[in-house]
Design an enzyme around this catalytic site. Structure first.
Site, PDB file in Angstrom:
ATOM      1  N   HIS A 329       0.829  -1.121  -0.035  1.00 16.57           N
ATOM      2  CA  HIS A 329       0.052   0.014   0.130  1.00 16.57           C
ATOM      3  C   HIS A 329       0.958   1.041   0.052  1.00 16.57           C
ATOM      4  O   HIS A 329       1.885   1.103   0.578  1.00 16.57           O
ATOM      5  CB  HIS A 329      -0.784  -0.066   1.139  1.00 16.57           C
ATOM      6  CG  HIS A 329      -1.888   0.953   1.234  1.00 16.57           C
ATOM      7  ND1 HIS A 329      -1.803   2.421   1.707  1.00 16.57           N
ATOM      8  CD2 HIS A 329      -3.264   1.100   0.609  1.00 16.57           C
ATOM      9  CE1 HIS A 329      -2.951   3.026   1.626  1.00 16.57           C
ATOM     10  NE2 HIS A 329      -3.963   2.231   0.871  1.00 16.57           N
ATOM     11  N   ASP A 388      -8.086  -4.346  -0.414  1.00 19.88           N
ATOM     12  CA  ASP A 388      -8.422  -5.001  -1.607  1.00 19.88           C
ATOM     13  C   ASP A 388      -8.483  -6.646  -1.628  1.00 19.88           C
ATOM     14  O   ASP A 388      -8.762  -7.463  -2.361  1.00 19.88           O
ATOM     15  CB  ASP A 388      -7.944  -4.300  -2.869  1.00 19.88           C
ATOM     16  CG  ASP A 388      -8.247  -3.018  -2.890  1.00 19.88           C
ATOM     17  OD1 ASP A 388      -9.665  -2.813  -2.782  1.00 19.88           O
ATOM     18  OD2 ASP A 388      -7.591  -2.174  -3.051  1.00 19.88           O
TER      19      ASP A 388
END
Length: 451
Positions: A329, A388
């Site tokens: 991320h 996700d």
């Protein structure tokens, strides 16, 4: 007159574009340009202030990035505390989250009841809208249909250009209420007109939550279990906001700063989220995992899984882009709090759905990825599973098709977008206009007859 855009002319045009649009990378360094509004260490360039969302994944100490457990706060409240608060009481939390994002305070019981009633009363679309704007002009892409529908709502609003805060708040609440309905109807139209399935248009029920109404409207039989609704509600809460720097929230600030109307600003945010680098990650995670499950014979064999993941990084598997989707991320390093929360509920749902072995496989990929990245990337970067990684798995267990993954993101994030739009109107005050350095040389004009 026939178009002359044949293969020969297209080749010539593409050559011109390649020669005149490709800026050498060394020029970005020469002029100290922050590509992607990122600093050289990967941190974001500070371009604004916000009180809405706070994303924390590292600390800077003497120029070094020190990884720390991830933290996400909405209006100062830790999202983990918010989730714990409504789950202990056995209620859904998205509506409470939307109230918090819009107004800055957690609602009192009567405030929340009134807010839920107000949202419930606004869930249905304007008269003839579904037929004229959705069913008569279906799209094979639901995000495209959502953006077009938002712009079409302008025509149904007598005060569409009024940017006073009371009016923008009214528009925001209507959009928060109507997004699930638009997405569900756009999905049903796509299924019918493009996939040859029966058309189901279910009317939303005012006293049901956003998650319950969405499941009701996308399913032919309108049925869902309490756990299914609870897990979808959690996903909506966790996707509702992520600071002002993410691409779609920043788009909302940029477009709102020009003084345009609410519908144009939110349609721009939807256009941003539609991009696969922003809103499409869950689809790619699910695709990668399905490919892994097809190619790995024994899901419990770590050596087989490691071999697949290493081949993926070598650009030999899945889409051959060298990425393990769902891992890593831009901000979070040691953990993504959204992934942690969603993982817990994914485990429960996997047991109900009879897919525990698949859940265990996800956990294995998450556990093995750091060492595999260290082996191949050798950059020392700490990575973790992001939200996700598990959201696509959750949606698949809810029997939600991949075409709805990104639209569900939008159904959730509309609350954050509206909060950012209001903040920009109240506190912005200046049109956002960063600088671009022109690096082409001066040229002398040549008459057409002499070229």
């Amino acid at each position: 007159m026939k178009s002359r855009l044949d293969i020969k002319h297209m080749t010539e045009y593409l050559s011109l574009i390649d020669n005149n649009s490709k800026i050498p990378l060394d020029l970005y360094q020469k002029y100290n340009v922050k590509r992607g509004l990122r600093n050289s260490d990967g941190t974001g360039v500070l371009v604004g202030l916000t009180e809405i969302g706070d994303v924390h994944g590292y600390i800077m100490e003497e120029g070094d990035k020190i990884p720390v457990p991830g933290r996400l706060r909405y209006r100062g409240y830790n999202v983990e505390d918010l989730v714990k608060g409504f789950q202990i009481c056995g209620r859904h939390g998205y509506e409470e989250t939307a109230f918090l994002l819009l107004f800055g305070n957690i609602p009192k019981p009567q405030d929340l009841e009134d807010f839920n009633i107000d949202l419930g009363a606004r869930r249905q679309l304007p008269d003839t809208f579904a037929e004229d704007m959705i069913l008569k002009a279906p799209s094979s892409n639901i995000m495209n249909k959502l953006a077009r529908s938002i712009l079409a709502l302008y025509s149904f609003d007598e005060k569409a250009e009024d940017n006073s805060i009371p009016n923008v708040l009214r528009q925001s609440m209507e959009l928060i209420s109507q997004f699930p309905t638009i997405v569900a109807y756009a999905f049903q139209a796509m299924e019918h007109y493009f996939n040859g399935k029966s058309l189901y248009i279910h009317t939303p029920i005012s006293n049901l939550s956003t998650a319950e109404n969405f499941l009701l409207m996308i399913r032919p039989d309108k049925k869902f279990t309490p756990l299914e609704a609870e897990v979808l509600d959690l996903a909506l809460v966790l996707h509702a906001e992520h600071g002002g720097g993410n691409n779609s929230a920043f788009s909302t600030h940029v477009v709102s700063s020009s003084g345009t109307d609410t519908y144009s600003a939110i349609a721009a945010a939807v256009g941003s989220l539609k991009g696969p680098l922003h809103g499409g990650a869950a689809i790619r995670v699910r695709g990668m995992m399905e490919d892994l499950m097809e190619q790995v014979n024994d899901w419990s064999d770590e050596s087989e899984v490691i071999a697949y993941l290493e081949a993926t990084l070598r650009k030999e598997k899945y889409d051959k882009k060298g990425l393990i989707y769902g891992m890593g991320h831009a901000v979070y390093t040691l953990s993504d709090p959204r992934a942690v929360l969603l993982k817990n509920r994914a485990e429960l749902l996997s047991k109900e759905a009879g897919r525990s072995k698949e859940f265990d496989l996800y956990c294995m990929v998450e556990r093995l990825s750091q060492d595999i990245f260290d082996k191949y990337k050798k950059n020392g970067k700490k990575i973790c599973a992001n939200v996700d990684f598990y959201s696509g798995f959750v949606y698949s267990m809810l029997d939600i098709p991949t075409e709805l993954y990104t639209p569900i993101f939008a159904v959730s994030r509309i609350a954050g977008w509206c909060a950012h739009r209001i903040e920009e109107i109240v506190s912005g005050g200046r049109i956002i206009r960063p600088a671009y350095k022109n690096v082409t040389s001066s040229k002398q004009y040549i008459k057409l007859s002499e070229r």
